[in-house]
Design a protein around this motif. Structure first.
Motif, PDB file in Angstrom:
ATOM      1  N   ALA A  41       0.790  -1.104   0.031  1.00 28.53           N
ATOM      2  CA  ALA A  41      -0.180   0.005  -0.035  1.00 28.53           C
ATOM      3  C   ALA A  41       0.858   1.217   0.112  1.00 28.53           C
ATOM      4  CB  ALA A  41      -0.834  -0.126   1.398  1.00 28.53           C
ATOM      5  N   ARG A  42       2.203   1.376   0.665  1.00 28.48           N
ATOM      6  CA  ARG A  42       2.740   2.515   0.853  1.00 28.48           C
ATOM      7  C   ARG A  42       4.000   2.320  -0.206  1.00 28.48           C
ATOM      8  NH1 ARG A  42       3.331   2.405   7.817  1.00 28.48           N
ATOM      9  NH2 ARG A  42       1.221   1.564   7.902  1.00 28.48           N
ATOM     10  N   LYS A  43       4.123   1.402  -1.050  1.00 32.73           N
ATOM     11  CA  LYS A  43       5.057   1.478  -2.198  1.00 32.73           C
ATOM     12  C   LYS A  43       6.508   1.477  -1.503  1.00 32.73           C
ATOM     13  CE  LYS A  43       2.496   3.035  -6.163  1.00 32.73           C
ATOM     14  NZ  LYS A  43       1.251   2.073  -5.396  1.00 32.73           N
ATOM     15  N   ALA A  44       6.492   0.739  -0.423  1.00 28.95           N
ATOM     16  CA  ALA A  44       8.017   0.491   0.662  1.00 28.95           C
ATOM     17  C   ALA A  44       8.803   0.170  -0.507  1.00 28.95           C
ATOM     18  CB  ALA A  44       7.632  -0.115   1.633  1.00 28.95           C
ATOM     19  N   ASP A  45      10.177   0.271  -0.376  1.00 23.66           N
ATOM     20  CA  ASP A  45      11.337  -0.430  -0.989  1.00 23.66           C
ATOM     21  C   ASP A  45      11.750  -1.802  -0.459  1.00 23.66           C
ATOM     22  OD1 ASP A  45      11.413   1.583  -2.955  1.00 23.66           O
ATOM     23  OD2 ASP A  45      12.386   2.756  -1.634  1.00 23.66           O
TER      24      ASP A  45
END
Ligand SMILES: Nc1nc2c(ncn2[C@@H]2O[C@H](COP(=O)(O)OP(=O)(O)OP(=O)(O)O)[C@@H](O)[C@H]2O)c(=O)[nH]1
Ligand SMILES: [Mg+2]
Length: 299
Positions: free
Chosen positions: A179-183
């Motif tokens: 959802a948060r487009k984490a790496d």
């Protein structure tokens, strides 16, 4: 402090332990005494007996071939051999397919939580979006400790209540990362459970959740080892290696040991690359492991 200085400072106790012998060694003659003292010095630094003999034998072999003609020249030969032994695979993390997942495992007290805190700060500094997952739900204070690090590093944390299923925490973290487009997700795990089998079962369950939720993700399973435990750490490592599919080792507390040669023993005997070293308790005290720099700092 520069990169090299920092590693050098981290190895101060090791150099105090063996530095004098090395100085004596390279100032002397390239004779039988040289090889005896070389073996002794390497063993004293916890390289392990077999590895010490092998290294000394290789120096001798190269000397016979005329590759080094004096004890002073043997320093470079030794550096070259040690660097070779330590260069057994990429020391960089593979984080290509995002969100990548780094699972930190190891027995209690080795420095998993601290390493995650330091690494999160480093990654954030590199512009990566990190998420911590508090997968150690066994101990009451574990998630609190990780949360303190998340604040220090300025990254988000996913946690649940004490006693929650760690796999459920990881499930939440996978969802949040998408959802948060984490790496990258940094997953903390418990070091201590009722028994070893429980611990391995729990790690497997976490792993299956990641397989299912993030099938394409790059994965690292990093075994955290405390350098001050010396050869004992190697025994732990072998146990984890069998059941956990390790991709790398983080060797912590090098600043606290006079036996930094354990790095060489680990690479040699496990065949798994050391990827980071811990050289203190501070947020900046985690260094990417570079064989050549390490050997330079050691010698
Ligand atoms: N000197 C030094 N201390 C370290 C280093 N890394 C961790 N520590 C210390 O080691 C202690 C244990 O670290 P933790 O991160 O709590 O270890 P853990 O593996 O998470 O432990 P559990 O959660 O009990 O399984 C702490 O006091 C840390 O500050 C290091 O590189 N050098
Ligand atoms: Mg912990």
């Amino acid at each position: 402090m520069g990169f090299f200085e920092k590693i050098k400072t981290g190895l101060t106790r090791t150099r105090e332990n063996i530095g004098h012998s090395f100085d004596q060694l390279f100032a002397g003659e390239l004779d039988d005494d040289f090889y005896d003292l070389l073996e002794e010095t390497l063993i004293l630094s916890d390289v392990g007996v077999d590895t010490a003999l092998e290294i000394s034998g290789e120096v001798k072999r190269r000397a016979k071939l005329g590759k080094c003609k004096s004890a002073a020249e043997a320093r470079e030969t030794l550096k070259d051999i040690l660097t070779g032994l330590l260069s057994i695979g990429g020391t960089e993390l593979n984080l290509e397919n995002r969100p990548a997942v780094c699972l930190f495992i190891g027995v209690n007290g080795v420095g998993k939580t601290t390493t995650i805190g330091k690494l999160a700060a480093r990654m954030k500094g590199e512009g990566k979006r990190c998420l911590m997952a508090a997968g150690d739900t066994f101990r009451a204070a574990a998630a609190d400790q990780l949360e303190i690090w998340s604040e220090r590093a300025g990254v988000d944390i996913i946690r649940q209540h004490e006693g929650a299923d760690p796999a459920a925490v990881v499930f939440d973290a996978c969802a949040a990362a998408k959802a948060r487009k984490a790496d990258v997700i940094l997953v903390d795990t418990a070091g201590r459970l009722h028994n070893k089998q429980n611990l391995m079962n729990e790690l497997n369950k976490i792993s299956r959740v990641i397989d299912r939720e993030l099938p394409q993700a790059s994965r690292e399973t990093l075994l955290v080892l405390d350098a001050t435990t010396g050869q004992n750490g190697l025994i732990q490592a072998k146990q984890f290696k069998e059941s956990a599919g390790l991709t790398g080792v983080v060797l912590t507390k090098l600043d606290g040991t006079a036996k930094g040669g354990i790095v060489i023993a680990i690479s040699r005997e496990l065949g798994i690359p050391v990827k980071f070293i811990g050289v203190g308790e501070g947020i900046d005290d985690l260094m990417p492991f570079e064989p050549e720099t390490f050997v330079d700092a050691l010698l």
